[in-house]
Design an enzyme around this catalytic site. Structure first.
Site, short mmCIF file in Angstrom:
data_model
loop_
_atom_site.label_atom_id
_atom_site.label_comp_id
_atom_site.label_asym_id
_atom_site.label_seq_id
_atom_site.Cartn_x
_atom_site.Cartn_y
_atom_site.Cartn_z
N ASP A 201 8.36 2.00 2.17
CA ASP A 201 7.12 1.38 2.63
C ASP A 201 7.08 -0.07 2.16
O ASP A 201 6.95 -0.35 0.97
CB ASP A 201 5.92 2.16 2.08
CG ASP A 201 4.60 1.66 2.64
OD1 ASP A 201 4.37 0.42 2.63
OD2 ASP A 201 3.79 2.48 3.08
N ASP A 204 4.01 -1.19 0.09
CA ASP A 204 4.01 -0.65 -1.28
C ASP A 204 5.01 -1.39 -2.15
O ASP A 204 4.73 -1.70 -3.30
CB ASP A 204 4.38 0.84 -1.29
CG ASP A 204 3.23 1.70 -0.78
OD1 ASP A 204 2.13 1.16 -0.57
OD2 ASP A 204 3.45 2.91 -0.58
#
Ligand code: HSX
Ligand code: HSX
Length: 208
Positions: A201, A204
């Site tokens: 991700d 993230d």
């Protein structure tokens, strides 16, 4: 149309660092910024220039070119915001718009939550920013928002680091006149619609 950055040894080395699961945030940001910078410069190459002559310190004329249009960056939050600085590094007075779209973790369907765009966006070249293009759903929803604001498809350049073949195909069929500039096209999507091999991700890893 799709433009993939030249697959130079440096680009592959940068991608190798950011794909590595052991790469920590500081390095992830530093090296992904280098790729973002390449994407922005390549994106700018697609904007039209006009002839422009200057005089050099030696008193000689140089017949060059200059970009005279106006640009707006539009980031798809949250991950796309990580690309704003790279754009600002090249275009200091650029305007920035934001579109908040979140992909449902179960269904992978995008949902539009918010957008705030410069009022004169229809007169600008739009660099749409999102590092990952998986199913193409989120970016496609963002393009819809831009079109509703009067931005022509041919004035939109979608910049991303990693795309899936599915995401690329989605755009090519739905928006044939829109230009996509990507650093790499990956193998595909897994059962959860994550890009593989990918890098996890992006939001993230960049923001924490
Ligand atoms: C253009 O945006 C050219 O690369 C210019 O250098 C830049 C605009 O200049 P500024 O916003 O840094 O003043 O694509
Ligand atoms: C990630 O999911 C990316 O940053 C994009 O915003 C989105 C890509 O997924 P998809 O809509 O292309 O499937 O958060």
């Amino acid at each position: 149309t799709v433009h993939v950055l030249p697959q130079t040894p440096q680009l592959i080395a940068l991608l190798t660092i950011i794909r590595d699961k052991n790469t920590q945030r500081g390095d992830f940001i530093f090296y992904s910024n280098r790729i973002i910078r390449l994407l922005v410069e390549e994106g700018l190459n697609h904007l039209p220039v006009k002839e422009h002559e200057v005089t050099t310190p030696l008193g000689r004329a140089y017949a060059g070119v200059r970009f005279e249009g106006k640009i707006c960056g539009v980031s798809i939050m949250r991950a796309g915001e990580s690309m704003e600085q790279g754009l600002r590094d090249c275009c200091r007075s650029v305007r920035i718009g934001k579109i908040l779209i979140q992909r449902d973790e179960e269904t992978a369907q995008p949902k539009l939550f918010y957008h705030k765009l410069p009022t004169d966006i229809a007169d600008r070249w739009v660099l749409l920013l999102d590092p990952m293009n998986a199913t193409g759903g989120s970016a496609s929803m963002a393009v819809q928002v831009l079109k509703e604001k009067g931005v022509a498809e041919e004035r939109i350049l979608f910049l991303n680091l990693i795309a899936s073949p599915e995401g690329i195909e989605h755009f090519a069929s739905k928006y044939p006149k829109l230009r996509v500039i990507t650093a790499f096209i990956d193998e595909g999507l897994d059962e959860k619609n994550y890009i593989v091999p990918g890098l996890g991700d992006f939001g993230d890893r960049h923001f924490g």
